[in-house]
Design a protein around this motif. Structure first.
Motif, PDB file in Angstrom:
ATOM      1  N   GLY A 101       7.348  58.020 -17.387  1.00 41.52           N
ATOM      2  CA  GLY A 101       8.095  58.607 -18.509  1.00 41.52           C
ATOM      3  C   GLY A 101       7.475  58.188 -19.824  1.00 41.52           C
ATOM      4  O   GLY A 101       7.210  57.016 -20.060  1.00 41.52           O
ATOM      5  N   GLY A 122       7.654  58.508 -24.046  1.00 36.26           N
ATOM      6  CA  GLY A 122       8.326  58.888 -25.282  1.00 36.26           C
ATOM      7  C   GLY A 122       7.339  58.703 -26.425  1.00 36.26           C
ATOM      8  O   GLY A 122       6.719  57.644 -26.557  1.00 36.26           O
ATOM      9  N   LYS A 163       5.152  50.858 -33.619  1.00 36.60           N
ATOM     10  CA  LYS A 163       5.254  51.542 -32.328  1.00 36.60           C
ATOM     11  C   LYS A 163       5.309  53.066 -32.495  1.00 36.60           C
ATOM     12  O   LYS A 163       6.166  53.595 -33.191  1.00 36.60           O
ATOM     13  N   GLY A 185      14.513  53.086 -22.284  1.00 34.43           N
ATOM     14  CA  GLY A 185      13.266  52.389 -22.564  1.00 34.43           C
ATOM     15  C   GLY A 185      13.082  51.251 -21.579  1.00 34.43           C
ATOM     16  O   GLY A 185      13.883  51.074 -20.658  1.00 34.43           O
TER      17      GLY A 185
HETATM   18  C1  BTN Z   1       9.621  51.799 -23.910  1.00 34.09           C
HETATM   19  O1  BTN Z   1      10.637  51.105 -23.927  1.00 34.09           O
HETATM   20  O2  BTN Z   1       8.669  51.574 -24.655  1.00 34.09           O
HETATM   21  C2  BTN Z   1       9.535  52.951 -22.949  1.00 34.09           C
HETATM   22  C3  BTN Z   1      10.127  54.221 -23.495  1.00 34.09           C
HETATM   23  C4  BTN Z   1      10.078  55.383 -22.551  1.00 34.09           C
HETATM   24  C5  BTN Z   1      10.839  56.582 -23.065  1.00 34.09           C
HETATM   25  C6  BTN Z   1      10.604  57.801 -22.245  1.00 34.09           C
HETATM   26  S1  BTN Z   1      11.214  59.268 -23.016  1.00 34.09           S
HETATM   27  C7  BTN Z   1      10.932  60.172 -21.565  1.00 34.09           C
HETATM   28  C8  BTN Z   1      11.332  59.289 -20.401  1.00 34.09           C
HETATM   29  N1  BTN Z   1      12.746  59.406 -20.148  1.00 34.09           N
HETATM   30  C9  BTN Z   1      13.406  58.277 -20.403  1.00 34.09           C
HETATM   31  O3  BTN Z   1      14.630  58.111 -20.277  1.00 34.09           O
HETATM   32  N2  BTN Z   1      12.551  57.333 -20.804  1.00 34.09           N
HETATM   33  C10 BTN Z   1      11.197  57.826 -20.843  1.00 34.09           C
END
Ligand code: BTN
Length: 329
Positions: free
Chosen positions: A212, A214, A191, A125
């Protein structure tokens, strides 16, 4: 736990949620009934529940909606596929972002290289956090795109990505979403999804960006026990009317590739108004954290480069940078 091809074949057969006898499953896989039982028992480790009833066999209650490369690709509008070089669906990866960053140096594609995984063992993240990535529940997807004019030309891209995600979800019938700067996707303050943008190559010229995403689709409380903030999933928001993960992935690909293709010419100014319309906490008191430092203020909106504007006791201030986090005061 490694999800090998035997296990995946078994899961594809059982994804229909019906009962299958140990004998039938053993026949399909060429293994004994005892080996079927052992293989199915191991699924608990990845959070898949298997019920067994004497005389009927095994079933996954409610079935599973597994990702399918061909189904996703078929659901992306044909004209959009012109800008898609490759869509890959993996059973298990450390991180879809890491996978595409490693591939960037050798990719000889024009267009988007897209990768989805059923689970991530080291999902990442923002700000060094981990991203919980249980098997076959959510969407973990990365898109890699090459830009020509360096990182200055892609200022604000991470906010525009949030706008594209909200548009894709609206088109899939999910309404009431908001964006927390820079790009957390929220529903009623909880979230739903997050975005991690990473850059490789020449920051002043040709560079690759990996976007990326999620997105929580249907996650159990047990699987989310490590998440340290209020969260929600699409299943809770949309219930039975929620499209399949394949359909959601196709819509996200359509909107995100459309954005990446036009961004260098349109820039963030073309998306700023939409971002502000979706912004959470607009006109409300917020607290910004920048390492040990905090700043209170009222959220005013964003600049044309995506920087955050807040009204403070000493007047309007503008903040930019990946290490800032924002929360309601
Ligand atoms: C956040 O912290 O809000 C960002 C999250 C991002 C997660 C996604 S899942 C697909 C891609 N691969 C990862 O390791 N992270 C992003």
């Amino acid at each position: 736990m490694q999800i090998n091809s035997t296990l995946m074949t078994l899961l594809h057969v059982m994804a229909d949620g019906r009962y299958h006898s140990g004998e039938t499953l053993g026949g399909i896989l060429g293994i004994s009934r005892a080996a079927v039982w052992k293989t199915l028992s191991s699924l608990k480790q990845v959070g898949v529940v298997v019920e067994s009833v004497k005389g009927k066999g095994y079933c996954i209650p409610g079935g599973l909606s597994l990702l399918d490369q061909a189904v996703i690709q078929d659901a992306v509008p044909i004209e959009r596929l012109q800008d898609v070089a490759l869509i890959e669906v993996k059973t298990e990866l450390d991180s879809t972002n890491s996978y595409l960053l490693q591939a960037y140096d050798t990719d000889a594609f024009t267009g988007a290289h897209i990768c989805l995984a059923e689970m991530q063992t080291a999902g990442r993240g923002r700000r060094g956090r981990t991203w919980q990535s249980p098997f076959a529940k959510n969407i973990y997807m990365s898109l890699s795109w090459q830009f020509e004019q360096g990182i200055a030309a892609i200022e604000g891209l991470s906010l525009a990505v949030g706008v594209a995600i909200v548009s894709a979800l609206q088109q899939s019938g999910v309404h009431g979403l908001s964006l927390k700067w820079p790009n957390d996707v929220l529903y009623q303050g909880k979230k739903l999804g997050g975005v991690l943008l990473e850059i490789s190559g020449d920051v002043s010229g040709r560079c690759g960006v990996v976007v990326g995403l999620g997105l929580n689709v249907a996650m159990s409380s047990a699987e989310a026990s490590q998440i340290d903030q209020p969260w929600i999933d699409l299943k809770t928001i949309a219930g039975e009317s929620l499209p399949s993960r394949n359909a959601l992935a196709a819509s996200l690909i359509d909107h995100l590739v459309g954005l990446l293709k036009d961004f260098e010419s349109r820039r963030f100014k073309a998306y700023r108004e939409q971002w502000q319309q979706h912004a959470a906490y607009m006109g409300e008191p917020i607290t910004l954290s920048m390492g040990a430092r905090t700043q209170q203020g009222v959220l005013l909106g964003v600049e044309e480069n995506g920087a955050l504007r807040i009204s403070t006791e000493t007047g309007e201030q503008v903040f930019v940078g990946g290490e800032i986090s924002m929360r309601p005061a």
